[in-house]
Design an enzyme around this catalytic site. Structure first.
Site, PDB file in Angstrom:
ATOM      1  N   TYR A  62      -4.983   1.629   1.240  1.00  0.00           N
ATOM      2  CA  TYR A  62      -4.889   2.977   0.669  1.00  0.00           C
ATOM      3  C   TYR A  62      -5.069   4.066   1.729  1.00  0.00           C
ATOM      4  O   TYR A  62      -4.720   5.225   1.489  1.00  0.00           O
ATOM      5  CB  TYR A  62      -5.968   3.200  -0.391  1.00  0.00           C
ATOM      6  N   HIS A  94      -6.632  -8.350  -1.694  1.00  0.00           N
ATOM      7  CA  HIS A  94      -5.816  -7.383  -2.425  1.00  0.00           C
ATOM      8  C   HIS A  94      -4.708  -8.061  -3.241  1.00  0.00           C
ATOM      9  O   HIS A  94      -4.457  -7.690  -4.388  1.00  0.00           O
ATOM     10  CB  HIS A  94      -5.204  -6.369  -1.453  1.00  0.00           C
TER      11      HIS A  94
END
Length: 275
Positions: free
Chosen positions: A49, A107
């Protein structure tokens, strides 16, 4: 105070968290700072991110005691593998400016790369070494979870997945419940306004005198899932956290769950290639 779930390792996980996928021009330090002021104690970020720096700055600057804040980050695909996972954590700790990651997730499983078991072994060892408090995964299916359990003997305490009224994930949630895994929900409000206008949600909002977004987040809570709504607006942040003063009826929960259509993001765990 926000209710908590107790993870299999004994850690208390707040029942609602803040997502930190960054919008263009957003000041992530301000966003997280206002969320902490509003009462959020679970902050979800990821190396991919590129928001770890802002999250860490806000946590360090906050008047909230560090031990009361649970910071989650994630290992991206380019760091799958035993040694690579350790490098990912080193980078995340440097970005965050923290000495320990509270909850570390893989992730994506990326089965085509086929390194998620080695990544998981590395995380188990990092937990033993104290770099990480709790370890979990994101976007894993039942088959991925079965494999890491069979090959390492250790199950994740959390699996963070796409979950919203269009995609309630009943089978996966049942698997989680059977194996002591807490479900976290990314994209908990779906893609926004269209979903929130649908009759089962709008009707429940009117019946309980709350917003449609609060109804959906309460739906997550009553399913036993932890939603991670994203907002930089302080008023909306407070509203998203204020879901514990009312309760949906069983009929309302069922009606909202009946909106199921399937996933809305083109990110199937078996085919998605995230790096």
């Amino acid at each position: 105070m926000t209710p908590t779930f107790t993870l299999a390792d004994g850690t208390s996980l707040p029942a609602v968290g803040l997502g930190t996928v960054k919008a263009d021009g957003e000041d992530m330090t301000a966003t997280v700072g206002s969320a902490l002021d509003a009462g959020y104690r679970l902050i979800d970020t990821a190396l991919r991110y590129e928001t770890e720096g802002g999250v860490g700055d806000a946590v360090r600057a906050s008047s909230v005691t560090r031990d009361d804040i649970l910071v989650t980050t994630k290992i991206p695909g380019r760091y799958h593998g035993y040694d690579e996972a350790k490098e990912s954590v080193r980078l995340s700790l440097a970005n965050l400016g923290l000495e320990q990651i509270d909850l570390l997730l893989i992730h994506w499983p990326l089965p085509k790369v086929d390194k998620y078991v080695d990544t998981w072994r590395s995380m188990i060892d990092m937990q033993k070494d104290g770099l990480v408090k709790s370890i979990g995964v994101s976007n894993f299916t039942e088959a991925h979870l079965d494999r890491i359990a069979q090959e390492t003997g250790v199950l994740p305490v959390v699996n963070q997945v796409e979950l919203h009224p269009y995609f309630p994930q009943a089978d996966l949630r049942a698997y989680h419940a059977e194996h002591g895994i807490v479900t976290e929900s990314w994209s908990p409000l779906g893609r926004g306004s269209e979903l929130l206008k649908l009759a089962p949600i709008a009707d429940a909002a009117a019946a309980h005198d709350v917003s449609a977004g609060q109804v959906v987040l309460r739906w997550h809570h009553q399913l036993g899932a932890v939603p991670l709504p994203k907002s930089s607006n302080p008023d909306r942040q407070r509203q998203n956290l204020d879901i514990f003063g009312f309760e949906l009826t069983d009929a309302e929960v069922s009606a909202i769950s009946s909106l199921e259509r399937g996933r809305i993001w083109d990110q199937d765990p078996d085919t998605y290639e995230e790096f």
